[in-house]
Design a protein around this motif. Structure first.
Motif, PDB file in Angstrom:
ATOM      1  N   SER A  50       8.883  -3.116   1.198  1.00 28.77           N
ATOM      2  CA  SER A  50       7.835  -2.478   1.523  1.00 28.77           C
ATOM      3  C   SER A  50       7.771  -1.403   0.890  1.00 28.77           C
ATOM      4  O   SER A  50       6.219  -0.854   0.245  1.00 28.77           O
ATOM      5  CB  SER A  50       7.552  -2.077   3.157  1.00 28.77           C
ATOM      6  N   THR A  75      -1.339   1.052   3.807  1.00 27.67           N
ATOM      7  CA  THR A  75       0.302  -0.246   3.875  1.00 27.67           C
ATOM      8  C   THR A  75       1.335   0.146   5.077  1.00 27.67           C
ATOM      9  O   THR A  75       2.013  -0.959   5.374  1.00 27.67           O
ATOM     10  CB  THR A  75       0.908   0.055   2.574  1.00 27.67           C
ATOM     11  N   VAL A  88       3.149  -1.975   7.844  1.00 29.29           N
ATOM     12  CA  VAL A  88       4.591  -1.983   7.562  1.00 29.29           C
ATOM     13  C   VAL A  88       5.569  -1.759   9.332  1.00 29.29           C
ATOM     14  O   VAL A  88       6.291  -2.494   9.147  1.00 29.29           O
ATOM     15  CB  VAL A  88       4.996  -0.848   6.666  1.00 29.29           C
TER      16      VAL A  88
END
Length: 260
Positions: free
Chosen positions: A31, A54, A58
């Motif tokens: 990640s 993001t 994640v």
């Protein structure tokens, strides 16, 4: 939300696939590439939106991966819930500071963190016994302190923080590495979702890109897991760490003007 060209949509899916592939291949750290891929490969140069987006991807992926670990009895919910609850306070503070930090400065600092993570990954050795514990008894005061500090870093940079959560659970909660990895996903998911919610309140999130990332990540994770046994895990980890350092150096080069 849909301010992407057709090429950017394809590249977003590919980016998610790369992140998922690395996670499936070596089991962690993937990640950390989500942010630079979205900015430099996809060309979506909106740092704060990228971090919020993001973080959501994640977080959702972590919750999805928590299910098989829980079925295998690798998740210890008591320390995981304690770590998540107290870590959220750090996440909220970190996310707030992240939102007011200029984008280029934030990316520069993030690159420094990437290098630290990569060095830690490169030097890390596989344990001789997955059931071995660092501490025999849990220390909940230490666990709470770790939770706040890790949560702050997670919220500020928009990362899952698994590389910090796992050792924190081993030292603070007395878990073996297998249980620490499984339990960490509860906090990674909570921290990611919390960061995403805070960023969304400021309009700094793109749900469409999150969907693209997750779509690619599902297939990438399956492919990575399929090939994971073909190459020694330690070799893969070292190669991946070198890639992270190269990407981080490029990010430093691109954003160093923020401090000049």
């Amino acid at each position: 939300m849909f301010d992407l060209s057709f090429i950017q949509i394809i590249l977003s899916i590919i980016s998610g696939l790369i992140v998922g592939f690395s996670l499936g291949l070596i089991g962690g750290g993937g990640s950390i590439l989500a942010i630079p891929l979205l900015i430099y490969l996809v060309g979506y140069n909106h740092p704060h939106i990228v971090i919020g987006t993001t973080a959501l991807a994640v977080g959702i992926n972590a919750y999805l991966n928590l299910i098989p670990h829980a079925r295998k009895k690798n998740v210890k919910f008591k320390p995981g819930i304690i770590f998540s609850i107290f870590g959220v306070f750090g996440v909220l503070l970190g996310a707030q500071l992240g939102l007011i930090t200029p984008g280029k400065k934030l990316l520069f600092l993030f690159a420094i963190v990437m290098i630290i993570i990569a060095i830690n990954m490169y030097r890390k050795k596989c344990p001789n016994n997955v059931n071995e514990k660092v501490n025999k008894k849990p220390n909940y005061y230490l666990l709470i302190l770790y939770a706040f500090l890790v949560g702050f870093a997670s919220g500020y940079f928009g990362i899952g923080g698994g590389f910090m959560i796992v050792p924190s659970l081993m030292y603070g909660a007395g878990l073996n590495i297998l249980n620490a990895i499984g339990t960490s996903l509860l906090s990674v998911g909570t921290f990611g979702i919390t960061t995403a919610i805070r960023y969304s309140l400021s309009g700094k999130i793109n749900i469409f890109i999150t969907i693209l990332y997750i779509s690619g990540g599902i297939f990438g994770g399956w492919i990575g897991a399929h090939f994971a046994h073909k190459v020694p895990r330690m070799l893969l980890t070292k190669i991946f760490a070198i890639i992270i350092i190269i990407v981080a150096i490029y990010m430093i080069y691109e954003n160093i003007t923020a401090f000049l």
